[in-house]
Every structure is written in structure tokens, then in C-alpha cells.
Write a protein that holds these residues in place. Structure first.
Motif, PDB file in Angstrom:
ATOM      1  N   PRO A 154      63.015  32.220  35.493  1.00 62.78           N
ATOM      2  CA  PRO A 154      62.764  30.860  35.991  1.00 62.78           C
ATOM      3  C   PRO A 154      62.165  30.748  37.394  1.00 62.78           C
ATOM      4  O   PRO A 154      61.999  29.629  37.863  1.00 62.78           O
ATOM      5  CB  PRO A 154      64.163  30.231  35.967  1.00 62.78           C
ATOM      6  N   ASP A 155      61.854  31.886  38.061  1.00 59.11           N
ATOM      7  CA  ASP A 155      61.132  31.754  39.329  1.00 59.11           C
ATOM      8  C   ASP A 155      59.775  31.125  39.066  1.00 59.11           C
ATOM      9  O   ASP A 155      59.257  31.184  37.950  1.00 59.11           O
ATOM     10  CB  ASP A 155      61.004  33.127  40.009  1.00 59.11           C
ATOM     11  N   LEU A 156      59.207  30.536  40.113  1.00 57.90           N
ATOM     12  CA  LEU A 156      57.983  29.752  39.947  1.00 57.90           C
ATOM     13  C   LEU A 156      56.744  30.600  40.223  1.00 57.90           C
ATOM     14  O   LEU A 156      56.715  31.348  41.215  1.00 57.90           O
ATOM     15  CB  LEU A 156      58.000  28.524  40.867  1.00 57.90           C
ATOM     16  N   ILE A 157      55.765  30.480  39.353  1.00 60.71           N
ATOM     17  CA  ILE A 157      54.506  31.218  39.474  1.00 60.71           C
ATOM     18  C   ILE A 157      53.377  30.200  39.332  1.00 60.71           C
ATOM     19  O   ILE A 157      53.247  29.570  38.283  1.00 60.71           O
ATOM     20  CB  ILE A 157      54.369  32.281  38.367  1.00 60.71           C
ATOM     21  N   THR A 158      52.599  30.003  40.379  1.00 59.14           N
ATOM     22  CA  THR A 158      51.536  28.995  40.301  1.00 59.14           C
ATOM     23  C   THR A 158      50.187  29.594  40.706  1.00 59.14           C
ATOM     24  O   THR A 158      50.096  30.386  41.639  1.00 59.14           O
ATOM     25  CB  THR A 158      51.896  27.771  41.174  1.00 59.14           C
ATOM     26  N   VAL A 159      49.165  29.203  39.952  1.00 61.92           N
ATOM     27  CA  VAL A 159      47.786  29.598  40.255  1.00 61.92           C
ATOM     28  C   VAL A 159      47.179  28.491  41.107  1.00 61.92           C
ATOM     29  O   VAL A 159      47.217  27.323  40.706  1.00 61.92           O
ATOM     30  CB  VAL A 159      46.970  29.745  38.947  1.00 61.92           C
ATOM     31  N   VAL A 160      46.661  28.854  42.298  1.00 57.63           N
ATOM     32  CA  VAL A 160      46.031  27.834  43.144  1.00 57.63           C
ATOM     33  C   VAL A 160      44.602  28.245  43.469  1.00 57.63           C
ATOM     34  O   VAL A 160      44.248  29.434  43.446  1.00 57.63           O
ATOM     35  CB  VAL A 160      46.826  27.596  44.462  1.00 57.63           C
ATOM     36  N   ASP A 161      43.793  27.262  43.754  1.00 57.69           N
ATOM     37  CA  ASP A 161      42.434  27.496  44.225  1.00 57.69           C
ATOM     38  C   ASP A 161      42.516  28.204  45.578  1.00 57.69           C
ATOM     39  O   ASP A 161      43.231  27.746  46.480  1.00 57.69           O
ATOM     40  CB  ASP A 161      41.724  26.138  44.352  1.00 57.69           C
ATOM     41  N   SER A 162      41.815  29.327  45.727  1.00 57.94           N
ATOM     42  CA  SER A 162      41.981  30.135  46.944  1.00 57.94           C
ATOM     43  C   SER A 162      41.512  29.408  48.194  1.00 57.94           C
ATOM     44  O   SER A 162      42.003  29.671  49.296  1.00 57.94           O
ATOM     45  CB  SER A 162      41.225  31.465  46.813  1.00 57.94           C
ATOM     46  N   GLY A 189      35.994  32.802  35.890  1.00 60.25           N
ATOM     47  CA  GLY A 189      35.225  32.855  37.136  1.00 60.25           C
ATOM     48  C   GLY A 189      35.861  32.155  38.321  1.00 60.25           C
ATOM     49  O   GLY A 189      35.376  32.288  39.450  1.00 60.25           O
ATOM     50  N   GLN A 190      36.942  31.373  38.061  1.00 61.00           N
ATOM     51  CA  GLN A 190      37.593  30.678  39.177  1.00 61.00           C
ATOM     52  C   GLN A 190      38.107  31.668  40.229  1.00 61.00           C
ATOM     53  O   GLN A 190      38.633  32.723  39.878  1.00 61.00           O
ATOM     54  CB  GLN A 190      38.782  29.830  38.672  1.00 61.00           C
ATOM     55  N   THR A 207      44.976  37.710  45.135  1.00 59.14           N
ATOM     56  CA  THR A 207      43.854  36.794  45.345  1.00 59.14           C
ATOM     57  C   THR A 207      42.651  37.426  44.666  1.00 59.14           C
ATOM     58  O   THR A 207      42.375  38.608  44.869  1.00 59.14           O
ATOM     59  CB  THR A 207      43.580  36.587  46.850  1.00 59.14           C
ATOM     60  N   GLY A 208      41.982  36.653  43.820  1.00 59.22           N
ATOM     61  CA  GLY A 208      40.871  37.264  43.099  1.00 59.22           C
ATOM     62  C   GLY A 208      40.139  36.276  42.227  1.00 59.22           C
ATOM     63  O   GLY A 208      40.059  35.086  42.538  1.00 59.22           O
ATOM     64  N   LYS A 209      39.631  36.803  41.124  1.00 57.71           N
ATOM     65  CA  LYS A 209      38.764  36.025  40.248  1.00 57.71           C
ATOM     66  C   LYS A 209      39.336  36.046  38.843  1.00 57.71           C
ATOM     67  O   LYS A 209      39.795  37.093  38.359  1.00 57.71           O
ATOM     68  CB  LYS A 209      37.382  36.677  40.270  1.00 57.71           C
ATOM     69  N   LEU A 210      39.309  34.892  38.164  1.00 57.88           N
ATOM     70  CA  LEU A 210      39.818  34.809  36.798  1.00 57.88           C
ATOM     71  C   LEU A 210      38.783  35.470  35.883  1.00 57.88           C
ATOM     72  O   LEU A 210      37.655  34.972  35.739  1.00 57.88           O
ATOM     73  CB  LEU A 210      40.040  33.336  36.433  1.00 57.88           C
ATOM     74  N   THR A 211      39.135  36.607  35.291  1.00 55.80           N
ATOM     75  CA  THR A 211      38.147  37.365  34.514  1.00 55.80           C
ATOM     76  C   THR A 211      38.430  37.352  33.014  1.00 55.80           C
ATOM     77  O   THR A 211      37.584  37.765  32.227  1.00 55.80           O
ATOM     78  CB  THR A 211      38.089  38.849  34.973  1.00 55.80           C
ATOM     79  N   ASP A 212      39.589  36.906  32.616  1.00 57.53           N
ATOM     80  CA  ASP A 212      39.854  36.843  31.172  1.00 57.53           C
ATOM     81  C   ASP A 212      40.877  35.769  30.901  1.00 57.53           C
ATOM     82  O   ASP A 212      41.814  35.550  31.680  1.00 57.53           O
ATOM     83  CB  ASP A 212      40.350  38.198  30.637  1.00 57.53           C
ATOM     84  N   LEU A 213      40.671  35.081  29.771  1.00 60.88           N
ATOM     85  CA  LEU A 213      41.491  33.916  29.461  1.00 60.88           C
ATOM     86  C   LEU A 213      41.581  33.821  27.959  1.00 60.88           C
ATOM     87  O   LEU A 213      40.591  33.618  27.282  1.00 60.88           O
ATOM     88  CB  LEU A 213      40.787  32.683  30.040  1.00 60.88           C
TER      89      LEU A 213
END
Lengths: 361, 361
Positions: B292-300, B314-315, B238-244
Motif C-alpha cells: 500500500p505504499d504510494l507510487i506515482t508517475v509525474v512529469d519530470s 516517450g513521456q 527519472t527517464g523516458k516511458l519506453t513501453d506500455l
């Protein structure tokens, strides 16, 4: 006795198709090799007239689509016609009764002999152009108002694609895309029609005519005069190829060729505009013949047609022009394949009318 | 009483499909708009289990193919499903009995509600991925060994193309080419199967599961905990998106995303490798979850899935990972859609095994 395309007929057919190809339609030589090979393996191909087929017999117009160098290998492969036949049978519930050439000009007029032999089917003595044209909608069925509602393609790997396009232009666009994805060449059937539907929508007698054109020069004292007479052609110039500019744009082999007169034509200079086929012949700023009429460059000695890719500096050639099938001179025919369809801002004048005006002047 | 997808179910379905999309599968929002519009116009869509269909009932797996921005318009158009149904009926001699989603992840899991409503057909509670994948051969039918021998495509103009490919890779290649020619988007049916053939070759219950996932967070005190429990997921960070970092290569939206831990996760840093979908999660050089396992980014806060195109610097996000369907863990499943199928030189380790090893270390 029923007419058949024999091994010996293939040579005459190839010569005639090269003449009718007006420079294009694909190389006749590998197509003739394939046709001879197929006749040796599967037997001579019956040549049938439209009125010899039952009205509900399915006619399968076949043509190669794609890069010529790859197509040459493709036409030697055996299974594409079978895949297309099977798909047609799935769609219509009965197999096709005859193969038809979509384009009598160039190699595309010769290859159907191989495909018909492979399928054990007769070849219909007809085609959809009476010459060669570069685009799939430039066919007699389109001019006759028959919707282009089915295209079946097969590639060398065995992929089979069926297109039900909304019109001929989308047919062309999607078929080309499939062709490129399939390794740049494919065999294609479009406008599958019953024999009854073919009446008035195909150009009859063109296979026989191509063979007759090929035969006309055989053993002739003056092959050029013999060919001219057979075609009812006007001799535009006899001379030497002195300039040749080639460029490939939009998938077309475009070019401009200059022929300077020799002998009795000394001092004259004819320019040909090419987009796969020879489309416009100009002398002193005056158009002397234009598409859809046929313009072919032939060797001055042998009267053998010189296809666009074989044009070379210094060749001694004669340019002949003669009338297209009347179908192409109708308003819809000219809209489809007249000078403006190729981007030339010219009002069509039949080649014989130009010559008459020239003589009168 | 038979289950039905109602107007209210569409919102839950869209939320669930976004979660199952692992970042990809197409934007769920326009798909939800189209699904609601179709339900208003044509009525609620019956949701059927495979065992409720007769064995010979035809199942029509539908998916959009092509550029997402164009697809958004396409799914609002009405006629593509009808064109495909008509072609299927021509080919099989009977109409399809149910629509199936090819891909439950993202908008592709939601749009079939609109297509089924338009056709007046039930939706099968199943799909061919249990998630989202970028390539047409990455489907359960392929893993089950069913030949990819028929694809039917329809575009917004009404062009219909039927492909009988030699294999799934050629299917993909030709379908993409047709799609590009057709204005970059099309509706596609592939692997048309009878209900009997579907058994063991589709992933059952995934529409119902997506709706349940969407419902899990509704009104929850702690939406994130509720979603985690519903999925049986591991919380990777759980954290902050710092690079994209984004790049588009080979038709894929590729990217690398860095999330730096906050709160209890302060000091941790997770990197996600993306190719349309989130494929690999790495922390301190150690892989913590992989396709093939699932990895999803969700709003905290809201536990709403953040699709790849909506990732922003910054998300505040949480990354969840959970096990894929067992089908993808078979040797053929991993060969088809394991890490090496996407170019990662990694031996697959199930996400729950990694976590167990991590806890033990």
C-alpha cells in the motif's frame, strides 16, 4: 370462525395455483413442500379478507425472484421473510400486518403460505395478478396507478436491499441485477401498501379461488368437466402433444407447443406460444385465446395442470381457456400485459367473444 | 476563522489528489470542473476537522462508482447527493452534518467538494484511504473493524438503492451490480458514521494535505524537488516511458509500464505493475516499492502527476514512492490492501526500509 390454510388445504392450493399459473409462476411442488413444512413448524395460517384488516394495516406482497432451481432451495430457507419484515418495520415504523401473494399462479401462489407461517402473520386472500406473469411491473397495483416506489429484497445469505425506483421498469431492472448478484434468487416485497390503499388495487379472493379450483377435481367422476365448470372455461382442444420447441431468450423460457386433436377433436391442431406462461393459442391461423386471458394445459385424465417445464412429447392433454380478471381488460391493463406487451401484433379479443364468433360462423 | 475550500483551492486540490491517486481514483479534470461550478453556484465549502463536529454528527462518505466516462457526466448532475441525503435522513432520523471523501486519490478526492457545495454541508478534512484503491472494502473503516452494514446509492435518473450487506465483499458485489443496471455509474454513500465513530476509523487531514501537495509545486524553481520534499518521497527513477502494455481484465485497467533512465539514471530500467493504480515498482528483478505504499508517475518538468489513462510512449517522467498511512501497515491493513490482496506473491516491505537496504548494499 376465521378461515385458515391447513396442511390439507396446501395440496388443493397447489393444484389450483398450477391451473392459474397458465404454465408458469414457478414449480408448485417444492413450494407445497415448504408450505407444509412451515405449517407443521409454525401452525396453520389465518386467511383474511381485505375488509377484515384495519385501514392502516401494512400488507406485505412477497414473491420469489430468480432462477427457479435456486428458488426451490431458497423458499426452504427460513430467514429472508424475517429480514424483509425487519426492514419494513425500520422504514414504516411498524411491522406488516399480513402477507400477500404477488402472483397466485404457480409456486409463487403457494410459497406465501410458508412465509406467512414463518412470520406468524395472516395471509391476505388476494394477489396482484390473478394468474402468473413474468415481469414485476405486470401487477394490479401498477395498473391501478400506484407508484412502484419501494422494493425490499433479501437473499439467503442475509443481504437486504431496498430500492426506491423512479418507475416500475427501473424497479424490474435493478431488482434483477441485485438478484443475479445475490446468487440468482431472492425474496422480494414490493408495493407495500396499507389495507386502505389495497382496495381496488389488488385482486381479491384469489387464494380462496385457487383452493376451490384445487378442490373441484377431488373425487370428481369427470375431473376435466369439473375443472371446466369451476373455471367457466372453454375447451380449446383435447389431444396429444406432438411437437415442442423450446428456446431461452432474454431470460424467458420461450417455446411453441403443438397439440393434435384426438377422439372428437381428430384432425384439429392447436399451437401454443409460450413465454414462461402460455400466451397465445392458434388454430388454423386463427387466434382462439390470448393473454391476458388464461390458457392452461391439463392432463386429460386427471385435469392436473401441466407446467411449462413438464411438457413432454406424447402427453394426452386438454387446453382450457377462460377470462382474466376485468382489471386486465382495461386500457391500462392491456397496455401492461396485453398481447402487444409480449411482442404479439394482435388486438385483444376476449376469449368468450372469440368463442361466440366461432360458434356463430 | 474557519477553513474553506475556495475556487482557487480546487486547482491545488486537484493537483494533490492526482499525486495521491497513484495513477487511479478517476480523472481529476472533470471533477475539478464540477467542483468549481458548484462553488460558483452554491458558495465555498467549509473544511472541518473531526474534532470540530459534535460526537453524534452524521458523516456522509461519498464516492462515485462505475465507468469513468459516464461518471464525468454524472458528477455534473445535481440531484444524486440530495437523493442520498434524503434517504439517510429517512434511515437515521436526522440529516448528515458533513460530507467526507471516501478516496482522496484522483477525481474521487475532488468531487466531494461539488457534492458538499450542492448539499450546503461542510467537507470533513479526512478520507478513508489516504490514496486511491480500486475496491469498496479497501477503506479505513473496514480495517478498523467497523461493519459495512449500510450502503446508499443514487443514480442520475433518481433511482435510490439501500444495501444492508452481510459483509464488505457482498457490499461490493451488489453495489457493482446495481451500478451496472443503473447505466454504469452512481453516487454512493457507505459506512455512514457518527463523528465519534469516525475517530480512529478515518484518515484525518488528507484534504488539507492534498491541497498542500498541490501548492508545493506552485511557483517552485524545481517543482520535482519541491514535490519530493513535500511528500517525503524516494525518487525511483527519472527517464523516458519506453513501453506500455495495457489490458482490461476483471473490470480493472491493468498494465505494465517500462521507464528507462536518462541523464544520471541512464542504464537503469524500472517496471511498474498497474491495476487501476500503480502497485509495484521493480528494477532488475528487485521490488523497489509496493502497495500500500504510494507510487506515482509525474512529469519530470512540471511534477504534475500522470494518471494511468494518460500514460504515453516517450513521456519524460519521474517515479516517486513514499510511505502510506500507518493504518495500511497493520496486519489487517496489509490483509486488506497489501500486495497479496492484489495477487502479488510478495511480503510487504516498507518503501523506506527497501531504500535503506538498497543504500547499504
Amino acid at each position: 370462525m376465521q378461515a385458515r390454510v391447513s396442511l390439507e388445504d396446501v395440496s388443493a392450493l397447489a393444484r389450483g395455483c398450477a391451473v392459474l399459473g397458465t404454465g408458469g409462476g414457478g414449480d408448485v411442488r417444492p413450494a407445497a413442500v415448504a408450505a407444509r413444512g412451515a405449517i407443521r413448524e409454525y401452525g396453520e395460517v389465518p386467511l383474511v379478507r381485505l375488509d377484515e384488516l384495519p385501514g392502516d394495516a401494512l400488507v406485505l406482497p412477497l414473491s420469489g425472484i430468480g432462477a427457479p432451481t435456486v428458488s426451490n432451495e431458497m423458499i426452504q430457507s427460513a430467514d429472508e421473510p424475517l429480514h424483509i419484515r425487519d426492514e419494513i418495520e425500520r422504514i414504516f415504523g411498524r411491522p406488516p400486518a399480513a402477507v400477500m401473494s404477488s402472483e397466485i399462479g404457480g409456486g409463487n401462489g403457494v410459497s406465501p403460505v410458508a412465509w406467512a407461517a414463518r412470520l406468524g402473520l395472516p395471509l391476505l386472500d388476494a394477489d396482484a395478478m390473478g394468474r402468473a406473469f413474468p415481469e414485476v411491473q405486470m401487477v394490479s397495483m401498477y395498473v391501478a396507478g400506484i407508484p412502484a416506489n419501494l422494493v425490499v429484497m433479501a437473499d439467503v445469505l442475509g443481504n437486504v436491499v431496498t430500492i426506491r425506483p423512479v418507475d416500475g421498469l427501473w424497479s424490474e431492472r435493478i431488482a434483477r441485477a441485485v438478484c443475479v448478484a445475490s446468487g440468482s434468487s431472492a425474496l422480494m416485497a414490493d408495493y407495500v401498501l396499507t389495507a386502505a390503499e389495497c382496495a381496488g388495487a389488488v385482486i381479491e379472493g384469489t387464494v380462496g379461488r385457487a383452493i376451490a379450483i384445487g378442490r373441484a377435481t377431488e373425487g370428481a367422476q369427470d375431473p376435466l368437466a369439473a375443472l371446466e365448470a369451476e373455471l367457466g372455461a372453454v375447451r380449446l382442444v383435447t389431444g396429444k402433444l406432438t411437437d415442442l420447441e423450446r428456446r431461452t431468450t432474454g431470460g424467458f423460457a420461450r417455446g411453441t407447443v403443438t397439440i393434435e386433436g384426438t377422439g372428437g377433436d381428430r384432425g384439429r391442431k392447436l399451437t401454443l406460444e409460450i413465454q414462461n406462461e402460455n400466451l397465445v393459442a392458434i388454430e388454423d391461423g386463427v387466434v382462439r385465446a390470448m393473454v391476458p386471458d388464461l390458457i392452461t394445459v391439463v392432463d386429460s385424465q386427471t385435469a392436473t395442470a401441466v407446467q411449462t417445464e413438464s411438457l413432454r412429447y406424447g402427453q394426452r392433454v386438454t387446453v382450457l381457456a377462460w377470462p382474466c380478471d376485468p382489471l386486465w381488460r382495461t386500457p391500462k391493463g392491456l397496455e401492461t400485459a396485453g398481447p402487444r406487451a409480449f411482442g404479439y401484433d394482435l388486438d385483444y379479443v376476449p376469449v368468450e367473444a372469440i368463442e361466440t364468433a366461432g360458434s356463430a360462423a
